[in-house]
Scaffold this motif. Structure first.
Motif, PDB file in Angstrom:
ATOM      1  N   ARG A   1     -21.629  62.572  49.538  1.00 57.07           N
ATOM      2  CA  ARG A   1     -21.035  63.542  50.392  1.00 57.07           C
ATOM      3  C   ARG A   1     -21.193  63.664  51.821  1.00 57.07           C
ATOM      4  O   ARG A   1     -20.039  64.122  52.131  1.00 57.07           O
ATOM      5  N   PRO A   2     -21.819  62.873  52.330  1.00 59.84           N
ATOM      6  CA  PRO A   2     -21.663  62.922  53.819  1.00 59.84           C
ATOM      7  C   PRO A   2     -20.168  62.392  54.534  1.00 59.84           C
ATOM      8  O   PRO A   2     -19.786  62.964  55.624  1.00 59.84           O
TER       9      PRO A   2
ATOM     10  N   GLN B   1     -29.125  73.586  47.733  1.00 60.31           N
ATOM     11  CA  GLN B   1     -28.387  72.355  47.569  1.00 60.31           C
ATOM     12  C   GLN B   1     -28.476  71.656  48.902  1.00 60.31           C
ATOM     13  O   GLN B   1     -29.020  70.350  49.016  1.00 60.31           O
TER      14      GLN B   1
ATOM     15  N   VAL C   1     -24.390  61.387  44.813  1.00 60.81           N
ATOM     16  CA  VAL C   1     -24.154  62.450  45.693  1.00 60.81           C
ATOM     17  C   VAL C   1     -24.495  62.497  47.110  1.00 60.81           C
ATOM     18  O   VAL C   1     -23.896  62.714  47.984  1.00 60.81           O
ATOM     19  N   VAL C   2     -25.718  61.709  47.076  1.00 62.54           N
ATOM     20  CA  VAL C   2     -26.294  61.943  48.400  1.00 62.54           C
ATOM     21  C   VAL C   2     -25.536  60.803  49.457  1.00 62.54           C
ATOM     22  O   VAL C   2     -25.420  61.015  50.517  1.00 62.54           O
TER      23      VAL C   2
ATOM     24  N   ASN D   1     -37.272  64.506  42.831  1.00 59.87           N
ATOM     25  CA  ASN D   1     -36.548  65.523  42.096  1.00 59.87           C
ATOM     26  C   ASN D   1     -37.809  66.242  41.602  1.00 59.87           C
ATOM     27  O   ASN D   1     -37.653  67.429  41.075  1.00 59.87           O
TER      28      ASN D   1
ATOM     29  N   ALA E   1     -34.042  80.024  40.706  1.00 58.24           N
ATOM     30  CA  ALA E   1     -32.949  79.201  40.921  1.00 58.24           C
ATOM     31  C   ALA E   1     -32.190  79.067  39.601  1.00 58.24           C
ATOM     32  O   ALA E   1     -32.385  78.936  38.646  1.00 58.24           O
ATOM     33  N   PRO E   2     -30.713  79.327  40.017  1.00 55.19           N
ATOM     34  CA  PRO E   2     -29.639  79.585  38.815  1.00 55.19           C
ATOM     35  C   PRO E   2     -29.527  78.243  38.060  1.00 55.19           C
ATOM     36  O   PRO E   2     -28.970  78.300  36.906  1.00 55.19           O
ATOM     37  N   ARG E   3     -29.699  77.111  38.765  1.00 58.35           N
ATOM     38  CA  ARG E   3     -29.526  75.624  38.358  1.00 58.35           C
ATOM     39  C   ARG E   3     -30.461  74.852  38.929  1.00 58.35           C
ATOM     40  O   ARG E   3     -30.961  75.238  39.973  1.00 58.35           O
ATOM     41  N   SER E   4     -30.353  73.601  38.313  1.00 62.91           N
ATOM     42  CA  SER E   4     -31.386  72.591  39.277  1.00 62.91           C
ATOM     43  C   SER E   4     -30.555  71.982  40.380  1.00 62.91           C
ATOM     44  O   SER E   4     -29.390  71.835  40.481  1.00 62.91           O
ATOM     45  N   PHE E   5     -31.460  71.951  41.373  1.00 58.86           N
ATOM     46  CA  PHE E   5     -30.809  71.323  42.616  1.00 58.86           C
ATOM     47  C   PHE E   5     -31.282  69.887  42.840  1.00 58.86           C
ATOM     48  O   PHE E   5     -31.575  69.483  44.013  1.00 58.86           O
ATOM     49  N   ALA E   6     -31.688  69.255  41.822  1.00 57.04           N
ATOM     50  CA  ALA E   6     -31.976  67.724  41.673  1.00 57.04           C
ATOM     51  C   ALA E   6     -31.041  66.771  42.353  1.00 57.04           C
ATOM     52  O   ALA E   6     -29.688  67.220  42.287  1.00 57.04           O
ATOM     53  N   VAL E   7     -31.607  65.796  43.289  1.00 60.31           N
ATOM     54  CA  VAL E   7     -30.708  65.378  43.957  1.00 60.31           C
ATOM     55  C   VAL E   7     -30.379  63.771  43.205  1.00 60.31           C
ATOM     56  O   VAL E   7     -30.920  63.446  42.584  1.00 60.31           O
ATOM     57  N   ARG E   8     -28.688  63.647  43.216  1.00 58.03           N
ATOM     58  CA  ARG E   8     -28.345  62.325  42.644  1.00 58.03           C
ATOM     59  C   ARG E   8     -28.033  61.411  43.678  1.00 58.03           C
ATOM     60  O   ARG E   8     -27.265  61.840  44.806  1.00 58.03           O
ATOM     61  N   PRO E   9     -28.661  60.101  43.506  1.00 55.49           N
ATOM     62  CA  PRO E   9     -28.409  59.450  44.737  1.00 55.49           C
ATOM     63  C   PRO E   9     -26.888  59.251  44.974  1.00 55.49           C
ATOM     64  O   PRO E   9     -26.452  58.893  46.054  1.00 55.49           O
TER      65      PRO E   9
ATOM     66  N   ARG F   1     -13.664  71.389  52.567  1.00 59.29           N
ATOM     67  CA  ARG F   1     -14.818  72.062  52.862  1.00 59.29           C
ATOM     68  C   ARG F   1     -15.135  73.114  51.464  1.00 59.29           C
ATOM     69  O   ARG F   1     -16.137  73.095  51.219  1.00 59.29           O
TER      70      ARG F   1
ATOM     71  N   LEU G   1     -30.793  68.178  49.733  1.00 58.07           N
ATOM     72  CA  LEU G   1     -30.085  67.026  50.097  1.00 58.07           C
ATOM     73  C   LEU G   1     -30.477  66.562  51.476  1.00 58.07           C
ATOM     74  O   LEU G   1     -30.836  65.297  51.921  1.00 58.07           O
TER      75      LEU G   1
ATOM     76  N   TYR H   1     -34.718  79.013  46.739  1.00 57.91           N
ATOM     77  CA  TYR H   1     -33.375  79.882  46.328  1.00 57.91           C
ATOM     78  C   TYR H   1     -34.018  81.317  46.483  1.00 57.91           C
ATOM     79  O   TYR H   1     -32.926  81.907  46.922  1.00 57.91           O
TER      80      TYR H   1
ATOM     81  N   GLY I   1     -18.296  72.562  49.214  1.00 58.52           N
ATOM     82  CA  GLY I   1     -19.214  73.588  49.251  1.00 58.52           C
ATOM     83  C   GLY I   1     -19.705  73.482  50.959  1.00 58.52           C
ATOM     84  O   GLY I   1     -20.837  73.962  51.129  1.00 58.52           O
TER      85      GLY I   1
ATOM     86  N   GLN J   1     -37.798  74.615  44.166  1.00 58.25           N
ATOM     87  CA  GLN J   1     -36.346  75.114  44.081  1.00 58.25           C
ATOM     88  C   GLN J   1     -36.452  76.439  43.983  1.00 58.25           C
ATOM     89  O   GLN J   1     -35.628  76.971  44.512  1.00 58.25           O
ATOM     90  N   ASP J   2     -37.230  77.132  42.973  1.00 59.39           N
ATOM     91  CA  ASP J   2     -37.157  78.517  42.678  1.00 59.39           C
ATOM     92  C   ASP J   2     -37.717  79.234  44.322  1.00 59.39           C
ATOM     93  O   ASP J   2     -36.907  80.287  44.632  1.00 59.39           O
TER      94      ASP J   2
ATOM     95  N   ARG K   1     -32.620  63.078  52.659  1.00 61.77           N
ATOM     96  CA  ARG K   1     -32.019  62.078  53.715  1.00 61.77           C
ATOM     97  C   ARG K   1     -33.287  62.147  54.660  1.00 61.77           C
ATOM     98  O   ARG K   1     -33.236  61.100  55.294  1.00 61.77           O
TER      99      ARG K   1
ATOM    100  N   VAL L   1     -38.359  68.738  43.760  1.00 66.44           N
ATOM    101  CA  VAL L   1     -37.289  69.541  43.973  1.00 66.44           C
ATOM    102  C   VAL L   1     -37.676  70.751  43.016  1.00 66.44           C
ATOM    103  O   VAL L   1     -37.544  71.951  43.009  1.00 66.44           O
TER     104      VAL L   1
END
Lengths: 197, 342
Positions: free
Chosen positions: B79-80, A48, B75-76, A19, B65-73, B338, A52, A30, B342, A26-27, A56, A22
């Motif tokens: 999500r698949p 996103q 979600v990882v 992270n 970036a409008p928000r953080s795209f940090a990865v949460r375990p 979907r 992700l 994006y 997203g 990320q900027d 992986r 990230v």
């Protein structure tokens, strides 16, 4: 902690280290995604998906430029989003360029409201010009002229040869130039392309 | 020729302006472009406009970036499993469309068969069921015989009663209908005739003399032999044969009288024969009745048998409808998933 150490930690499954990468990229991701897609929401989704997928697949990262590797994933995510946008009839070009261009909302402290409006209009026209390009030319143009990457880096990101990159960029620039010339009457005189030489 | 070469040079330079601007050309190529730019105004103008366009592109503001795209375990990992792959969704939609097309084809074929081919179907339908009706009793012996044995018994008793009631008056009419006693009587008469002929041969009596019975002396021995030989046959053939007393020595006359004794038991034999005969005849009649009744019943029964099982076309339509419903539900759910993920 430098980038290599963060990558090594991320490969061991350290999400916090990943992270940090990230937040560092990320900027850039994006911004590239937004210029390729022309849609803020789609660019966020692509970003996103990029991180992700990178998390992986980071075990498969064999070294080299992490930025190029990440942008390669990002461009692939943008192609997926482009396919989704083509199937989604609600995303009209007008809605994209008039409402969801985040760059048009930034106000430079030194510019007057009139200049801000002119810059906003110019940004929309340029983005419209980018959207008229085929995806491969669009990606190459964005990586080169928006992101400032060299031909070799673009070839590494896109997986194409340098000759192909050169050709795509030449055609993309010429096409965008023609598009801006067509829009010449709409552009402010300061930004109007002068073909008198 | 020089014009074509000049044009191709212009085209090459025009395509190389982008790389020339970026400094990505070799020294020889750079020199070639610069030489052309000195003589070609169009290429010079093109280079200037491309430079301006690239400058405008590079002046585009960075969009953060409008928000953080940090990865949460979580979600990882989650999500698949939630998000179906894009190709799977496309495959699902294709399968749904294919099922819908198949259903349309089936319904179209069904309608075409119903409206276009109604005359042949209506014409052939009874003809097709007729053999089944005729063959029904023989094909289904386990089902049909049960009512056959019950219902005919009523008719049989009625017939037997009617026969018994009418027997005294119609005994002789019924008797000829029974072949067994008649044959027995005929055998008996034949044996008697053989006996008489044998007696005649033995007695060297001239043939065709019905009054041969008037010679009692000679035929007696032959009568005994005949009775000894033919009596065994008649005894085995007709147990009730009343053998006349050979001691009467009336010869041929004794051969004739057996008819009354045999004729008198004949009613008994008839009576006994009629009853078993009657059991057969009403059965046969009842079988005919049952076959006719089955044939009558089979006609209204036929729609009951044909209605519940669907025709192959209808069955296929039903299956495709079920498959289509499942596919549509899955597709809608996948689309919702979907959109949500997203």
């Amino acid at each position: 902690m430098d980038e290599k150490a963060l990558i090594a930690a991320a490969r061991r499954g350290d999400t916090r280290s990943f992270n940090q990468l990230v937040s560092q990229y990320q900027d850039m991701v994006y911004n590239v995604a937004f210029r390729i897609l022309g849609d803020g929401d789609a660019a966020a989704d692509a970003s996103q998906d990029t991180f992700l997928s990178a998390y992986r697949a980071i075990a498969k990262f064999k070294g080299g430029s992490f930025k190029s590797w990440l942008l390669r994933i990002a461009t692939n995510a943008c192609y997926d989003q482009l396919r989704l946008l083509q199937r989604r009839p609600t995303s009209s070009l007008e809605a994209i360029y008039t409402d969801t261009d985040p760059s048009s909302h930034f106000v430079n402290g030194r510019e007057t409201p009139e200049e801000h409006a002119l810059r906003q209009e110019l940004s929309q026209i340029i983005q419209q010009g980018i959207q008229t390009l085929p995806p491969d030319q669009r990606t190459t143009l964005v990586l080169s002229d928006v992101q400032g990457m060299s031909y070799a880096e673009i070839a590494e990101v896109t997986g194409a040869s340098i000759g192909t990159v050169k050709s795509r960029l030449s055609r993309g620039r010429a096409r965008l130039r023609d598009c801006l010339l067509e829009q010449g009457e709409l552009l402010p005189a300061r930004y109007r392309l002068k073909d008198e030489g | 020729m020089s014009f074509l070469r000049k044009k191709s040079e212009h085209q090459w330079v025009d395509e190389s302006l982008s790389a020339y601007m970026d400094g990505e050309l070799s020294a020889a190529e750079t020199e070639r472009v610069e030489n052309h730019l000195q003589v070609c105004r169009a290429c010079s103008e093109s280079l200037a406009t491309i430079r301006q366009a690239v400058t405008l592109l590079r002046e585009l503001p960075l969009v953060p970036a409008p928000r953080s795209f940090a990865v949460r375990p979580a979600v990882v990992r989650a999500r698949p499993s939630l998000a179906p792959p894009a190709w799977g969704y496309g495959l699902l939609k294709g399968a749904t469309a294919l099922a819908a097309l198949l259903l349309m084809l089936l319904i179209g074929g069904d309608l075409a068969l119903q409206f276009v081919g109604v005359a042949p179907l209506a014409y052939w339908a009874p003809a097709a069921t007729a053999p089944e009706v005729a063959l029904a009793p023989s094909y289904e012996p386990a089902v049909v015989p049960a009512p056959v044995e019950e219902t005919p018994m009523l008719g049989q008793t009625k017939d037997a009663e009617a026969l018994e009631a009418s027997r005294p008056e119609n005994a002789q009419e019924v008797a000829p209908a029974a072949p067994a006693p008649t044959e027995a009587a005929e055998d008996y008469v034949a044996v008697e005739e053989a006996a008489t002929t044998a007696a005649r041969v033995e007695g060297a009596e001239p043939a065709g003399t019905p009054t041969a019975a008037g010679t009692p002396a000679e035929p007696t021995g032959g009568e005994d032999e005949v009775l000894g030989a033919g009596g065994a046959e008649t005894a085995s053939a007709v147990p009730c044969t009343p053998v006349p007393d050979p001691s009467t020595r009336e010869g041929v006359e004794t051969a004739i009288p057996p008819e009354p004794p045999c004729a008198t038991p004949q009613p008994e034999a008839e009576q006994r024969a009629v009853v078993p005969e009657g059991t057969e005849t009403p059965q046969m009649l009842a079988m005919v009745d049952v076959q006719e009744r089955d044939a009558e019943q089979a006609v209204p029964r036929e729609p009951q048998v044909e209605a519940p099982p669907l025709s192959p076309l209808r069955l296929a339509e039903l299956i495709v409808v079920v498959v289509l419903l499942v596919l549509v539900a899955t597709t809608v759910f996948s689309a919702w998933l979907r959109r949500r993920t997203g």
